[in-house]
Design an enzyme around this catalytic site. Sequence first.
Site, PDB file in Angstrom:
ATOM      1  N   SER A 118      17.724  23.519 -12.173  1.00 53.34           N
ATOM      2  CA  SER A 118      17.012  24.736 -11.790  1.00 53.34           C
ATOM      3  C   SER A 118      15.502  24.553 -11.883  1.00 53.34           C
ATOM      4  CB  SER A 118      17.425  25.889 -12.716  1.00 53.34           C
ATOM      5  OG  SER A 118      16.594  27.012 -12.554  1.00 53.34           O
ATOM      6  N   TYR A 142      17.659  29.964 -20.523  1.00 59.68           N
ATOM      7  CA  TYR A 142      18.332  29.339 -19.379  1.00 59.68           C
ATOM      8  C   TYR A 142      17.606  28.074 -18.949  1.00 59.68           C
ATOM      9  CZ  TYR A 142      19.745  28.535 -14.543  1.00 59.68           C
ATOM     10  OH  TYR A 142      20.162  27.963 -13.373  1.00 59.68           O
ATOM     11  N   LYS A 146      18.790  23.913 -19.138  1.00 53.37           N
ATOM     12  CA  LYS A 146      18.787  22.985 -18.009  1.00 53.37           C
ATOM     13  C   LYS A 146      17.923  21.762 -18.301  1.00 53.37           C
ATOM     14  CE  LYS A 146      21.496  25.077 -15.062  1.00 53.37           C
ATOM     15  NZ  LYS A 146      22.763  24.456 -14.596  1.00 53.37           N
TER      16      LYS A 146
END
Length: 338
Positions: A118, A142, A146
Amino acid sequence: MSETVLVTGGAGYIGSHTCKELNKAGYFPVVYDHLSTGYAEFVKWGPLEIGDILDTERLIQVIIKYTPAAIIHLAGSAYVGESVIHPSLYYRNNVQGTLSVLQAMKSTGIRNIVLSSSCAVYGIPSEPFIKESHPQVPVNPYGRTKSIIEHMLHDFAYAYGIKAVSLRYFNAAGADPDGEIGEQHDPETHLIPLLLDVAAGRRSHLDIYGDDYPSEDGTCVRDYVHVSDLANAHVKAMDKILNGGSYAPCYNLGNGQGYSVLQIVRAAERVTRKKIAVRLAPRRIGDPPRLVCDSSLAQSELEWIPQYCSLEVMLEHAWKWHQKRYSLLGISAQVPPE
């Protein structure tokens, strides 16, 4: 016989489009998904094996059954706002879940993986167009998960000879041009399906989180890339690692064009010919003001050329799917009570 690819999270939005593209390219996609956010009806191009990526033994069983040439790993949790509220869920599903996938690969001798990463790994960019060399300073859990996962891939590549490609998505948008599959979440949190709900009469308004960002109209700016173009990038990445790709490269995937939230709203009004009511809400924690991609490396090394760059085309495909979805569900255009 076509080569088999195991697609974790293959019943989801990006995963299902990737399976269709793999099928078109001559691969045999096997979906591994526990259907918490995916849909069995989206699995149309190969078998569905139900399981959790945290269940390493189940993964090993499925890998032994199908002996895939590679794994495309899309399974995990992917909502920035939720990651701020429930970080433990994200570290478990994303980091621990990916470790489980890598352990299953190590145990079964699978050496090829394409990772769904991402643009959230970058955090708040210091440049108007983000390159892969930009420092990784994620501002939400988040993005941090990643970033950790990408480092895990590098370590496994060095220690165990795994060949890996990480694809750093910007904002996925649109739907299958043929109308077979599309974006569908429950609950829905993504901008385009939410504003299409307003256009369809399913919601009274769209909440806009913050109007004091450093953009032309004060709303956040994002780079939108068609989901079918993202799916095609997975095939390109798969081809690269199966034909002797380099050591764990990362590629940005986007269109290089930024649109503010209000620009998306106005474009959707043009496509749907409906007025979309908006309501201002406070900023969300963890939202960078601008994320726009430089995908020249993917275009050069993967020979990836997006086919659906127009914002209007993305919205037209999304609107076509949106209308079909509610028609299939037998749901009328009626605003639910708040």
